[in-house]
Design an enzyme around this catalytic site. Structure first.
Site, short mmCIF file in Angstrom:
data_model
loop_
_atom_site.label_atom_id
_atom_site.label_comp_id
_atom_site.label_asym_id
_atom_site.label_seq_id
_atom_site.Cartn_x
_atom_site.Cartn_y
_atom_site.Cartn_z
N ASN A 124 0.81 -1.28 -0.13
CA ASN A 124 0.10 -0.02 -0.01
C ASN A 124 0.95 1.22 0.10
O ASN A 124 2.02 1.32 0.61
CB ASN A 124 -0.93 0.17 1.23
N PHE B 226 -1.42 8.48 4.54
CA PHE B 226 -2.18 8.85 5.74
C PHE B 226 -3.44 9.78 5.10
O PHE B 226 -3.59 10.87 5.47
CB PHE B 226 -1.26 10.02 6.26
N SER C 72 6.25 5.28 8.60
CA SER C 72 5.42 4.96 7.49
C SER C 72 6.28 5.20 5.98
O SER C 72 6.73 6.53 6.15
CB SER C 72 3.94 5.58 6.89
N ASN D 46 4.93 6.03 3.26
CA ASN D 46 4.28 6.37 2.28
C ASN D 46 4.34 8.02 2.18
O ASN D 46 3.42 8.58 1.58
CB ASN D 46 2.99 5.86 2.16
N THR D 47 4.66 8.84 3.19
CA THR D 47 4.85 10.21 3.32
C THR D 47 6.23 10.34 3.07
O THR D 47 7.23 10.13 3.79
CB THR D 47 4.46 10.55 4.64
N LYS E 250 6.48 4.23 17.11
CA LYS E 250 6.15 3.00 15.91
C LYS E 250 7.49 3.10 14.93
O LYS E 250 7.69 4.25 14.48
CB LYS E 250 4.87 3.13 15.02
N ASN F 6 6.35 -1.11 11.43
CA ASN F 6 5.50 -0.65 10.30
C ASN F 6 5.85 -1.52 8.98
O ASN F 6 6.42 -2.63 9.04
CB ASN F 6 5.78 0.70 9.89
#
Length: 352
Positions: A110, A114, A175, A177-178, A217, A246
């Site tokens: 994925n 966010f 994460s 993805n940012t 995390k 993560n």
């Protein structure tokens, strides 16, 4: 019931199925059909971070980003549910498509980024929750257009807004993805951010008359030196807990799978060994007083037990629910129960 619903859900793209699944879960709960989704495990009381958990198996952040399905998720038998990641302002996340299944590998990639309705919407949803059957965690992050130099502002705003409603708060700096987010795990950046949040945590505790634990995390892609540095900072600042881990940017074990070349974080079965290794290494470096949550690759009760053997006090599932359904929760609880009740057989060999 999930075995019947899975072929239907897998007929849709992964993100669409995600939304349909949550909608169906909510409808079943509101209609009193929750017990048909999954039989609940018997209680297995567990303490961590100064909190009492009905059982040590939780839901990882990401499934319910806006806290809109808290009661329905607790009805599946989780001992704790973590909602979010939430940011100060609403944001759309990355362009679609941004979620992909790898069924043969029991994995998901994925790059959601966010996507959420903002912290005010999450707060309104949680305020409407009438019944909590376990511990509620709220996972906080920063908006994608907030530069790292100003990241503390976003985290502090979210911490203050959710503090009164959360049983614990998780700081998500891992994460993939940012853009640039994982740079906040670098030693000095981590020290500045977590130092500011720890100071705010103590002030909020005095203001509200309760101390809400704060967890951090971390990513599974940390090097040995990164783990050393993170453990040093988190230990010195006395965070209440660490979640390992993560999703990963690695594609080890899935290189030839369809969608393996998609950017984003990989979760599910291929993450199990890597995430558990980081958990074990972090456990050996952190003070024993800091509990850990093991997450990443749990698709069976045996996987949950492996996390506990590596040093986890609690475990979380997410992608495993996509492939196994709600029955996974009870299976994990019962496997951990058997481990706790069994006589000691010496040290458990490491995960490969």
């Amino acid at each position: 019931m999930y075995s019947l619903a899975r072929p239907f859900l897998f007929g849709f793209d992964a993100e669409r199925a995600h939304g349909l699944g949550l909608g169906a879960l909510e409808a079943a709960y509101r209609g009193g059909l929750g017990p048909l989704l999954a039989p609940r495990a018997k209680p297995l009381p567990t303490r961590a971070f100064g909190l009492g958990f009905p059982n040590p198996v939780g839901l990882a952040a990401g499934l319910d980003k806006n806290g809109a399905h808290v009661e329905a998720l607790f009805a599946l038998g989780f001992g704790f549910v973590e909602i979010g990641t939430v940011t100060p302002r609403p944001q759309q996340g990355n362009p679609k498509p941004r979620m992909f299944r790898l069924p043969e590998q029991q994995a998901v990639i994925n790059r959601l980024g966010f996507n959420n309705l903002g912290v005010d919407a999450l707060v309104r949803n949680v305020e409407r929750v009438r019944r909590r059957r376990g511990v509620l965690g709220i996972n906080i992050g920063k908006n994608r257009d907030t530069p790292n130099e100003a990241a503390a502002h976003d985290y502090l705003l979210c911490l203050e807004r959710v503090y009164a409603l959360a049983d614990y708060v998780t700081v998500n700096i891992s994460s993939p993805n940012t853009a640039g987010l994982r740079e906040l795990q670098e030693e000095q950046a981590l020290r500045r951010l977590i130092g500011a949040l720890r100071e705010a945590q103590e002030k909020l505790g005095a203001r509200h008359g309760k101390r809400v634990p704060m967890l951090v995390k971390i990513a599974p892609d940390l090097s040995e030196s990164d783990i050393d540095a993170a453990a040093r900072v988190l230990g010195e600042l006395q965070v209440d807990g660490v979640i390992a881990t993560n999703t990963t940017v690695s594609r080890a074990g899935v290189e030839t799978a369809p969608h393996a070349d998609e950017p984003g974080g990989l979760s599910g079965r291929p993450l199990m060994a890597q995430a558990t290794q980081v958990l074990r290494r972090m456990r050996t470096r952190l003070p024993e007083s800091i509990p850990m949550v093991g997450v990443g690759g749990i698709l069976s009760g045996a996987d949950a037990v492996a996390k506990m053997a590596a040093g986890a006090d609690l475990v979380q599932c997410y992608t495993g629910l996509v492939y196994r359904g709600p029955a996974l929760v009870r299976e994990c609880v019962e496997a951990i129960r058997r481990r706790k009740e069994a006589p000691s057989r010496g040290p458990v060999p490491p995960v490969a």
